[in-house]
Design a protein around this motif. Structure first.
Motif, PDB file in Angstrom:
ATOM      1  N   SER A  53       0.832  -1.206   0.000  1.00  0.00           N
ATOM      2  CA  SER A  53       0.000   0.000   0.000  1.00  0.00           C
ATOM      3  C   SER A  53       0.866   1.255   0.000  1.00  0.00           C
ATOM      4  N   LEU A  54       1.968   1.247   0.749  1.00  0.00           N
ATOM      5  CA  LEU A  54       2.877   2.389   0.747  1.00  0.00           C
ATOM      6  C   LEU A  54       3.583   2.537  -0.597  1.00  0.00           C
ATOM      7  N   VAL A  55       3.858   1.417  -1.248  1.00  0.00           N
ATOM      8  CA  VAL A  55       4.433   1.460  -2.594  1.00  0.00           C
ATOM      9  C   VAL A  55       3.480   2.187  -3.547  1.00  0.00           C
ATOM     10  N   ASN A 289       0.520   8.436   5.960  1.00  0.00           N
ATOM     11  CA  ASN A 289       0.295   6.991   5.894  1.00  0.00           C
ATOM     12  C   ASN A 289       1.197   6.234   6.853  1.00  0.00           C
ATOM     13  N   VAL A 290       2.443   6.689   6.960  1.00  0.00           N
ATOM     14  CA  VAL A 290       3.343   6.067   7.927  1.00  0.00           C
ATOM     15  C   VAL A 290       2.811   6.267   9.342  1.00  0.00           C
ATOM     16  N   ALA A 291       2.299   7.469   9.620  1.00  0.00           N
ATOM     17  CA  ALA A 291       1.751   7.755  10.948  1.00  0.00           C
ATOM     18  C   ALA A 291       0.574   6.847  11.269  1.00  0.00           C
ATOM     19  N   TYR A 292      -0.299   6.629  10.297  1.00  0.00           N
ATOM     20  CA  TYR A 292      -1.439   5.729  10.525  1.00  0.00           C
ATOM     21  C   TYR A 292      -0.972   4.363  11.019  1.00  0.00           C
ATOM     22  N   PHE A 293       0.049   3.806  10.351  1.00  0.00           N
ATOM     23  CA  PHE A 293       0.462   2.433  10.652  1.00  0.00           C
ATOM     24  C   PHE A 293       1.332   2.331  11.907  1.00  0.00           C
ATOM     25  N   THR A 294       1.692   3.465  12.506  1.00  0.00           N
ATOM     26  CA  THR A 294       2.349   3.377  13.813  1.00  0.00           C
ATOM     27  C   THR A 294       1.362   3.030  14.917  1.00  0.00           C
ATOM     28  N   THR A 295       0.071   3.232  14.642  1.00  0.00           N
ATOM     29  CA  THR A 295      -0.945   3.055  15.677  1.00  0.00           C
ATOM     30  C   THR A 295      -2.037   2.077  15.271  1.00  0.00           C
ATOM     31  N   ILE A 296      -2.331   1.986  13.985  1.00  0.00           N
ATOM     32  CA  ILE A 296      -3.443   1.177  13.491  1.00  0.00           C
ATOM     33  C   ILE A 296      -2.890   0.034  12.656  1.00  0.00           C
ATOM     34  N   SER A 297      -3.335  -1.161  12.916  1.00  0.00           N
ATOM     35  CA  SER A 297      -2.925  -2.308  12.105  1.00  0.00           C
ATOM     36  C   SER A 297      -3.688  -2.317  10.793  1.00  0.00           C
ATOM     37  N   ALA A 298      -3.214  -3.135   9.867  1.00  0.00           N
ATOM     38  CA  ALA A 298      -3.886  -3.223   8.574  1.00  0.00           C
ATOM     39  C   ALA A 298      -5.324  -3.692   8.735  1.00  0.00           C
ATOM     40  N   GLU A 299      -5.561  -4.659   9.606  1.00  0.00           N
ATOM     41  CA  GLU A 299      -6.911  -5.191   9.815  1.00  0.00           C
ATOM     42  C   GLU A 299      -7.829  -4.122  10.394  1.00  0.00           C
ATOM     43  N   GLU A 300      -7.327  -3.339  11.342  1.00  0.00           N
ATOM     44  CA  GLU A 300      -8.137  -2.288  11.960  1.00  0.00           C
ATOM     45  C   GLU A 300      -8.425  -1.161  10.979  1.00  0.00           C
ATOM     46  N   LEU A 301      -7.457  -0.849  10.141  1.00  0.00           N
ATOM     47  CA  LEU A 301      -7.669   0.206   9.160  1.00  0.00           C
ATOM     48  C   LEU A 301      -8.781  -0.169   8.186  1.00  0.00           C
ATOM     49  N   LEU A 302      -8.825  -1.443   7.792  1.00  0.00           N
ATOM     50  CA  LEU A 302      -9.859  -1.895   6.862  1.00  0.00           C
ATOM     51  C   LEU A 302     -11.258  -1.826   7.472  1.00  0.00           C
ATOM     52  N   LEU A 303     -11.349  -1.927   8.790  1.00  0.00           N
ATOM     53  CA  LEU A 303     -12.650  -1.901   9.457  1.00  0.00           C
ATOM     54  C   LEU A 303     -13.126  -0.481   9.763  1.00  0.00           C
ATOM     55  N   SER A 304     -12.253   0.499   9.593  1.00  0.00           N
ATOM     56  CA  SER A 304     -12.589   1.876   9.954  1.00  0.00           C
ATOM     57  C   SER A 304     -13.188   2.624   8.764  1.00  0.00           C
TER      58      SER A 304
END
Length: 507
Positions: A53-55, A289-304
């Motif tokens: 996703s970052l790519v 985007n980097v900041a998001y993934f310091t706190t939220i996992s990929a699974e949690e991001l998909l549910l938000s």
């Protein structure tokens, strides 16, 4: 009203009121809307892993910047990024687009953006289809998408513990759309001033996310970056949708090309505005985007459904209530900038004889293209109440990137067809070739990955062909047809563009 100016009256035209600061605010204020707060979900869902996703975020950023920078730049651009290797691809795609539009903009010095370039290269039929699909799908759809994000985020603080009713979101969204249309109808200067304020608001929203994310990295919260490319394997058919979501987040770098004739000292201010804006946006997007993934996992991001709000609730405590407000203001700025720029596209198309004559009229006192702004309101409302946010995004992406790829392909055509054309800046041919190929390849691939949304967009695009022959080319229409249709409002394409009209009795 009439073709001739009244004796003693000055011809009414759009004034040059876009300074460098206003140009920067239009680009940043239009590009940074809901994409960075909504698209992370769409990209991650279609790529399968944090790393991929970052790519894609990096690749789309570079593709956009290529197109923009070429269009308006008179200097060589050097870009490098050494912080995150996985971020570089998306940025490459954004840069490719920026650079290509830079050469087009310095070679074809007219307002209208994609429409003007396609008209110059491919002729009136494709240009008419372009403005037709912009009027019916792209602009109403894009405005509806960003407006829905505005409605959701503005209501978020009032529905902390429960789901926001969809009807409430759409009603608030409708109010926001109406306010934007009225603002752009009343004053160019006030629209620009408000855009500057909203740009600072959205940069503040980005910083509110980035700063805590950097602090998290310093504290060693890097667990979500371990094995970044592990997870669900990316599906080839999902990559076009990931591309669409990423490029949607960067979309807007081309809007100064729509209003060239209103920019002060365009040879200097447009390239500067593009360079400053896209550098800020690209860095901001990657760090967000980097900041998001310091706190939220990929699974949690998909549910938000509201990634920025989920992030702020975990790190900012009570201050998190301010984040949805800043995000809503960000979306409002994107709505305002998009309507401001695209209304000029309709104005230019009407001036060329491809849209009803009334759309080339300007308010005599306010100097705004009032009819070109108003025509968007009912079409956007129809789009708003006809589907959800993600289906709208997929729906409009096909037509948008198809014609953007064609416009950049026209750059290559002009190199061989008109080699003596004055070009203040020339880009290496591999850059427009990369951008146009990527756009067209993803458009074709999307027919397989999302056949319904893409197919509907394709069919509506094709309706522009019979519409062109029916309304523009066909001279000998029967009387009953003239009475039932709006043909009398169209100017025949074989005529010269008409003089701009003024509206004496508006508002």
């Amino acid at each position: 009203m009439g073709d001739q100016e009244a004796p003693g009256q000055e011809k009414v035209v759009l004034k040059k009121k876009i300074t460098l600061l206003r140009g920067v605010s239009i680009i940043i204020g239009t590009v940074i809307g809901s994409g960075i707060f909504i698209s992370p979900k769409g990209i991650l869902q279609n790529t399968g892993s944090v790393g991929m996703s970052l790519v894609f975020w990096s690749a789309c950023g570079v593709l956009s910047l290529f197109v923009l920078f070429i269009v308006w730049s008179n200097a060589v651009i050097e870009s490098s990024s050494r912080i995150f290797t996985i971020v570089n691809i998306k940025v490459v795609l954004a840069y490719a687009g920026a650079l290509s539009y830079a050469e087009l903009g310095t070679s074809i010095k007219k307002s209208g953006g994609h429409y003007t370039y396609i008209l110059e290269v491919f002729g009136p039929l494709l240009a008419f289809v372009r403005v037709w699909v912009e009027l019916l799908i792209i602009r109403p759809g894009a405005t509806a998408v960003i407006s829905l994000a505005f409605g959701r985020y503005i209501l978020e603080p009032f529905f902390i513990q429960c789901e926001i009713p969809e009807l409430a979101i759409k009603l608030v969204t409708a109010v926001g759309i109406t306010v934007v249309m009225v603002l752009n109808s009343m004053s160019v200067s006030w629209s620009a001033r408000i855009q500057i304020f909203l740009t600072f608001c959205k940069l503040t929203a980005i910083l509110i996310i980035i700063v805590p994310g950097v602090i998290q990295l310093i504290k060693g919260h890097t667990q979500h970056f371990e094995d970044a490319f592990s997870g669900r394997d990316a599906n080839l058919m999902g990559l076009p949708l990931a591309f669409y979501y990423g490029m949607y987040a960067y979309a807007g770098w081309f809007y100064l090309n729509f209003i060239t004739e209103e920019v002060e000292n365009p040879e200097k201010n447009i390239p500067l505005a593009i360079c400053i804006s896209m550098a800020i946006i690209t860095v901001g997007y990657v760090l967000t985007n980097v900041a998001y993934f310091t706190t939220i996992s990929a699974e949690e991001l998909l549910l938000s459904n509201a990634v920025a709000v989920t992030f702020s609730e975990r790190l900012l405590g009570n201050f998190s209530l301010a984040v949805p407000i800043f995000v809503a203001l960000s979306c409002f700025g994107s709505m305002n900038g998009g309507v401001f720029a695209v209304s000029r596209l309709f104005y230019v198309a009407s001036r060329e004889g491809h849209l009803p004559e009334i759309l080339s009229m300007i308010h005599v006192h306010k100097h705004t293209p009032l009819p070109a702004v108003i025509v968007l309101h009912p079409l956007t409302m129809i789009m708003l109440f006809s589907g959800d946010l993600y289906s709208l995004l997929n729906f409009l992406s096909f037509a948008r990137w198809l014609f953007m790829g064609l416009a950049v392909a026209g750059l290559i055509y002009l190199r061989y067809k008109r080699p003596d054309m004055h070009r203040p800046f020339k880009v290496p041919l591999f850059i427009p070739a990369l951008f146009s190929f990527t756009c067209l390849f993803m458009v074709v691939l999307s027919l397989y990955s999302d056949p319904f949304s893409t197919g509907v967009g394709f069919l509506i695009t094709l309706t522009g062909v019979p519409a062109y022959y029916l309304f523009i080319v066909w001279d000998k229409k029967p009387k009953w047809f003239r009475q039932l249709s709006v043909e009398k409002y169209f100017i025949e394409i074989k005529q010269e563009p008409t003089t701009l009209f003024a509206m004496d009795e508006c508002l």
